[in-house]
Design a protein around this motif. Structure first.
Motif, PDB file in Angstrom:
ATOM      1  N   GLY A  83       0.794  -1.228   0.000  1.00 14.64           N
ATOM      2  CA  GLY A  83       0.000   0.000   0.000  1.00 14.64           C
ATOM      3  C   GLY A  83       0.820   1.268   0.000  1.00 14.64           C
ATOM      4  N   ALA A 158       2.350   7.949  -1.554  1.00  9.74           N
ATOM      5  CA  ALA A 158       1.710   7.602  -2.823  1.00  9.74           C
ATOM      6  C   ALA A 158       2.651   7.723  -4.009  1.00  9.74           C
ATOM      7  N   ASP A 159       3.576   8.668  -3.965  1.00  9.59           N
ATOM      8  CA  ASP A 159       4.397   8.950  -5.137  1.00  9.59           C
ATOM      9  C   ASP A 159       5.845   9.182  -4.732  1.00  9.59           C
ATOM     10  N   GLN A 454      -2.480   8.736  -0.423  1.00  6.27           N
ATOM     11  CA  GLN A 454      -3.542   8.179  -1.258  1.00  6.27           C
ATOM     12  C   GLN A 454      -2.985   7.631  -2.574  1.00  6.27           C
ATOM     13  N   THR A 455      -3.071   6.322  -2.757  1.00  9.12           N
ATOM     14  CA  THR A 455      -2.529   5.696  -3.958  1.00  9.12           C
ATOM     15  C   THR A 455      -3.530   5.647  -5.107  1.00  9.12           C
ATOM     16  N   ASN A 456      -4.795   5.915  -4.833  1.00  8.18           N
ATOM     17  CA  ASN A 456      -5.794   5.963  -5.902  1.00  8.18           C
ATOM     18  C   ASN A 456      -5.694   7.312  -6.607  1.00  8.18           C
ATOM     19  N   PRO A 457      -5.321   7.343  -7.893  1.00 11.05           N
ATOM     20  CA  PRO A 457      -5.090   8.622  -8.578  1.00 11.05           C
ATOM     21  C   PRO A 457      -6.293   9.547  -8.591  1.00 11.05           C
ATOM     22  N   ALA A 458      -7.486   9.008  -8.776  1.00  8.71           N
ATOM     23  CA  ALA A 458      -8.688   9.848  -8.836  1.00  8.71           C
ATOM     24  C   ALA A 458      -8.979  10.496  -7.492  1.00  8.71           C
ATOM     25  N   ILE A 459      -8.847   9.720  -6.422  1.00 12.84           N
ATOM     26  CA  ILE A 459      -9.091  10.271  -5.079  1.00 12.84           C
ATOM     27  C   ILE A 459      -8.025  11.298  -4.737  1.00 12.84           C
ATOM     28  N   ARG A 460      -6.772  10.993  -5.099  1.00 12.95           N
ATOM     29  CA  ARG A 460      -5.677  11.934  -4.824  1.00 12.95           C
ATOM     30  C   ARG A 460      -5.902  13.252  -5.562  1.00 12.95           C
ATOM     31  N   ARG A 461      -6.342  13.164  -6.809  1.00 16.50           N
ATOM     32  CA  ARG A 461      -6.638  14.373  -7.585  1.00 16.50           C
ATOM     33  C   ARG A 461      -7.715  15.204  -6.899  1.00 16.50           C
TER      34      ARG A 461
END
Length: 513
Positions: A83, A158-159, A454-461
């Motif tokens: 994760g 996340a990144d 947050q690893t989910n790109p949409a949620i992070r955006r």
């Protein structure tokens, strides 16, 4: 005697002529290049990095492309596990340092541990922050595993490749450092060039690295001169004294059109943004109404179009459009002098003029004296008396709290937006605390931490959009303009590229065929 004297004279002349020819052979065969920059791209042995990344003496694990996305450098690939709590980087094969020793996972680990050991430490290019969480998150361990480099984190990041891009993952030979973490001599990197000579504030001399793993550099020797004055830089270019101008603010915006005829101007979007920072730790800008009034009094379109001569776009959201979908396109910056006057009247004008601080160093890179005067006039027309102060050491002025607004350009040297929020504006951020921004917002802090993990790109955006909308309301720093970074060369130089972090790849330069 006369015959012997004549022979000796001929031999002496021959030696002198031979010596003259050997001093600049690369210049004669077109394999020497002379460039100029507004600042010294070498900081010396006391700096964490010694040289700026632009000189290509050292390389990082990861770098960024022209859209600020992390791309391979010394690491050819990476993978996340657990994760985002564990990241593993696979190194490029066949890489050696400029002293001929091989690049290994152990040498990379030694560099990261050196950073952790010497932080916090100031740099002329990119300072190491206390705790280093801006760089690596909450790092539990970094170690070599089967020829790879593993980062083990106590909390998800996340990144991490985006964070490591550039300075935070600089790699040099461990032999380059003393036990204290200081440089023991000249830098020993893996880049296409080595630093062979440096005169502080004047020039750096680079030589092609014979141990470079990639294609041999086109130029055997590159001299990078330091010319802080913008007009003097262009004069040197026109006189043929230099072959190009590089780095942040290489050309003043108003010079771009003037040099376009006869020279090659390279313009590319950059992450560089002109921000106006408020000192909200004291009156008058501790009052949010006056921060809003100052914001509304500014005509960003005029600043970008006229003063920045079309080399910039009017600012709105906190993140530059270079960040792609992380930048919130729904944020608009208003220009409403009438409402600004109403807010100032309601709050009451300050007892003395507000102080707009600019750096003397940056006036050679951007028309800050002119922009500051435009800001001063706009504030005064709205009922907010103002003055402009030009200082050489703006850091000490800000840390003393002796300013009300600070105009400066900031960027992200890596590929991760978290850097801007965590280093500048989080409640415990070094910039926020040390330079008296006075910004405290628990919701903002929580959103920054959530986005970072947050690893989910949409949620992070979506989280980053919420963060930017919050900043657009609170206004601790307001973006005035998103700046391109124009650089220029003569027609004899090919292969000029510049990424979003305004790093010119000297290793890809090529002479005109």
């Amino acid at each position: 005697m006369r015959g012997r004297a004549a022979i000796m004279l001929v031999m002496l002349l021959g030696a002198l002529l031979s010596g003259c020819g050997s001093q600049e052979p690369d210049a004669q065969d077109g394999r020497q290049l002379t460039l100029a920059a507004p600042r010294d791209l070498v900081a010396g042995p006391g700096d964490p990095y010694y040289t700026h990344q632009t000189l290509r003496v050292w390389e990082p694990l990861v770098t960024v492309d022209d859209r600020l996305r992390p791309v391979p450098a010394l690491a050819v690939s990476w993978a996340a596990a657990d994760g985002g709590r564990r990241w593993t980087f696979t190194l490029r094969d066949g890489v050696t340092f400029s002293d001929g020793t091989p690049l290994t996972a152990e040498s990379v680990v030694a560099n990261i541990k050196r950073f952790l050991r010497i932080a916090p430490r100031q740099s002329a290019f990119f300072s190491l922050d206390a705790g280093m969480e801006v760089a690596y998150g909450k790092l539990g361990d970094v170690r070599a595993e089967n020829g790879k480099v593993a980062f083990v984190l106590n909390e998800p990041v996340a990144d991490l490749p985006g964070r490591l891009a550039g300075f935070y993952s600089m790699v040099q030979s461990p032999k380059a450092f003393a036990s204290s973490g200081d440089f023991a001599g000249k830098p020993v990197g893996t880049g296409p060039y080595t630093l062979v000579d440096w005169t502080k504030g004047q020039q750096a001399v680079l030589a092609a690295n014979p141990h470079y793993y990639g294609p041999a550099p086109a130029y055997k020797k590159i001299v990078v001169r330091v010319i802080p004055d913008a007009n003097a830089r262009v004069a040197a270019l026109r006189a043929g004294e230099v072959d190009g101008l590089i780095d942040k603010g290489a050309l003043l915006p108003g010079q771009v059109a003037a040099v376009a005829d006869g020279f090659r101007v390279i313009r590319s979007p950059s992450v560089l943004t002109h921000y106006l920072t408020f000192n909200a730790s004291r009156e008058p800008f501790s009052d949010p109404r006056l921060r809003e009034a100052a914001d509304l009094a500014i005509d960003r379109q005029a600043i970008a179009g006229r003063l920045l001569a079309g080399t910039a776009k009017a600012g709105a959201g906190f993140l530059s459009p270079v960040f792609g979908d992380l930048a919130d396109p729904g944020i608009a910056a208003g220009h409403d002098p009438g409402k600004a006057r109403e807010l100032i009247a309601a709050a009451g004008p300050p007892a003395k003029p507000v102080n707009i601080l600019i750096s003397s160093a940056e006036t050679g890179q951007f028309p800050y004296a002119d922009i500051a005067e435009v800001l001063r006039a706009a504030f005064e027309q709205a009922g907010l008396p103002a003055k402009v102060t030009v200082a050489e050491a703006t850091k000490s002025v800000m840390e003393a709290g002796d300013y009300d607004l600070f105009l400066s350009a900031y960027s992200v040297p890596n590929g991760d937006a978290d850097y801007l929020f965590r280093r500048f504006l989080r409640s415990d951020a070094s910039w926020n605390v040390d330079r008296k921004l006075g910004y405290r917002n628990t919701e903002f802090d929580e959103l920054v931490d959530q986005a970072a993990a947050q690893t989910n790109p949409a949620i992070r955006r979506d989280l980053y959009h919420r963060i930017q909308r919050l900043l657009a309301t609170d206004r601790p720093m307001i973006p005035l303009a998103y700046q391109d970074n124009p650089i220029v060369t003569t027609g004899k130089v090919n292969g000029v590229t510049q990424n979003a972090a305004y790093v010119v790849d000297l290793g890809k330069l090529a002479p005109l065929k």
